[in-house]
Design an enzyme around this catalytic site. Sequence first.
Site, short mmCIF file in Angstrom:
data_model
loop_
_atom_site.label_atom_id
_atom_site.label_comp_id
_atom_site.label_asym_id
_atom_site.label_seq_id
_atom_site.Cartn_x
_atom_site.Cartn_y
_atom_site.Cartn_z
N CYS A 55 30.32 63.96 51.36
CA CYS A 55 31.78 63.84 51.19
C CYS A 55 32.44 63.28 52.45
CB CYS A 55 32.39 65.19 50.85
SG CYS A 55 31.57 65.97 49.46
N ALA A 124 17.51 69.48 41.79
CA ALA A 124 18.86 69.24 42.33
C ALA A 124 18.86 67.80 42.84
CB ALA A 124 19.18 70.23 43.43
N GLY A 126 20.66 65.26 42.04
CA GLY A 126 21.94 64.57 42.22
C GLY A 126 22.14 63.39 41.27
N ALA A 295 18.07 73.50 36.76
CA ALA A 295 18.66 72.26 37.29
C ALA A 295 20.13 72.51 37.63
CB ALA A 295 18.53 71.13 36.27
#
Length: 568
Positions: A55, A124, A126, A295
């Site tokens: 971010c 994970a 993404g 997940a």
Amino acid sequence: MLRDLHKEEQLCRQKVLVVGGVAGGASCAARARRLSEEAEIIVFDRGPHVSFANCGLPYYIGDVITKEQDLLIATPELFKNSFNIEVRVLSEVQAIDCTQSEIVVKNLKTGQVYREQYDSLVLATGSQPVRPQLPGVDLTGIFTLRTIPDSQLIKEWIAESRVKEAVVVGGGFIGLEMTENLTRRGVSVTIVEMLPHVIPTFDPEMAVQIHDKLLANGVNLCLGAPVIAFSHSSDNTKIEVMTESGKQLTCDMVILTMGVRSEATLAREAGLEIGELGGIRVNDQMQTSNERIWAVGDVIEVRDFVTGEWTLAPLAGPANRQGRIAADAIFGRSRRFRGVQTTAVCQIFDMTVASTGISEGTLKRCAERGNRIPYEKVYLYPQNHADYYPQATTIAIKLIFSTEDGRILGAQAIGGEGVEKRIDVIAMAIQMGASVYDLEEAELCYAPQVGSAKDAVNLAGMVAANILQEDAPTVHWDNISQTESIILDVRQPEEFATGHAERAINIPLDSLRQSIEDLDREREISVCCEQGKWSYYACRVLRLNGFNCHNISGGFKNYRALKQLEQQ
Ligand code: FAD
């Protein structure tokens, strides 16, 4: 309740493998350690970093964050020393062998491929930025942004090619953050967006204010313009961006911020259930269709809290919370994920833009699919703190709520200070299933420099409740044009003279009581002022005198926004 100590012991000694070590994966691994000291926990990431601040990347490019080191929230060493978690970076998981409960891992440094067994596996992985198969999309100078190495490439290109003009394709949150940061670096930016407005989670009449802010800061907007191709200029020094309407933009660099696609290849190839939106399907404990595999994060599909439909919510907050829930489930706890509201915020120059729940556009699309939720909306423009305290600024709020029971469905807010605070309060209200009547009663902080005794959130509830209780029924500009009602503008004559709606007559609120008998009692009256507040007062006067009238929500401000959209 009898505890199964043997099962608990077994759970505690599990070997847990986590694929992807950023928001969802890192929180899952850290939470797992806090639930078991005996478990063996290994995190794999194909990138060179673990737990980094994606971010923060736009701000690293904009030189607000100056040191790459500051983007690293945790390192493999910290994971080992503080949490006894092994992190293997530059380790790509290439396949899942569900029958053997093993993963196949490639060490990207050495090329070695090996297998690792698991009791529980967490995906994970993404998402990837969308890079559509358009002609020229792979030319040098065209970038996407997901990782620290991506941001380094962009920084190098800006410096080496002395970038003066950039095109940002896609006007979502990341596109706007990139726009702001490139502008900060002296680059002239054009945003090319397929939709007629930026920020798809916002409704168009609200987004107009964001357009104004972008234009005021020198950003060019090319809206309602799908990109169809990229090419090099004839002298090879520039990139040309072609849009469907035939427009051609010339620049030194292109950033593609056209959304993300779940990185679900591993899961798909392992035969796990994948949803229609391309994400892994999980239950409310983040468990996939294979009972040993969980997940979390951008890779999954989740239930929208408001509509109940499957959706994708690529946001850091949900990824972190899901990571914790998956760890809890792996160690036998029963916490469940409540669904997403897509609460999001973005800072664009000195403007803050935030939303939670669903937009009116989403409600309309849901209705087209047969999921009809009856709703009404209000617009209001309260101050961020007491008017009398210096430097109060306006917050534009759109609140959407159910006409069946007043349940809050969504809110969008734009302004300066205090925007995200109001959206955060409403976000929590939505999650608690609260109604507009609850917003009226919310007891919030007040001191003149930070709020108002009737806070913006209270006001939003009050305005909405006035409609549901029929104290001031509302009407919107798009409905009025089809009716034969009188449009009564109650602003002062000087304000009316600066601009007013077609067919509007002007009787200022101050003289309404004296002129009331001049109004035709047989006709419906739609009352307007600048923002909808004074027209509400006028509506009360008229209704208490037996007139059939409606308050035009958002007043002339909304009228201007709609006209601006028409002219775009
Ligand atoms: P990621 O954080 O993407 O991590 C996935 C990891 O899995 C990656 O490191 C990847 O290398 C690894 N991986 C994938 N496949 C494999 C494999 N086969 N083997 C090994 N490793 C693998 N969200 C917000 O809420 N607010 C913001 O302000 C915000 N700003 C953002 C700005 C940018 C520029 C970007 C890119 C994202 C932003 N987001 C923001 C979104 C947020 O970062 C993501 O929603 C969040 O990081 C998702 O977490 P995740 O764990 O699902 O995936």
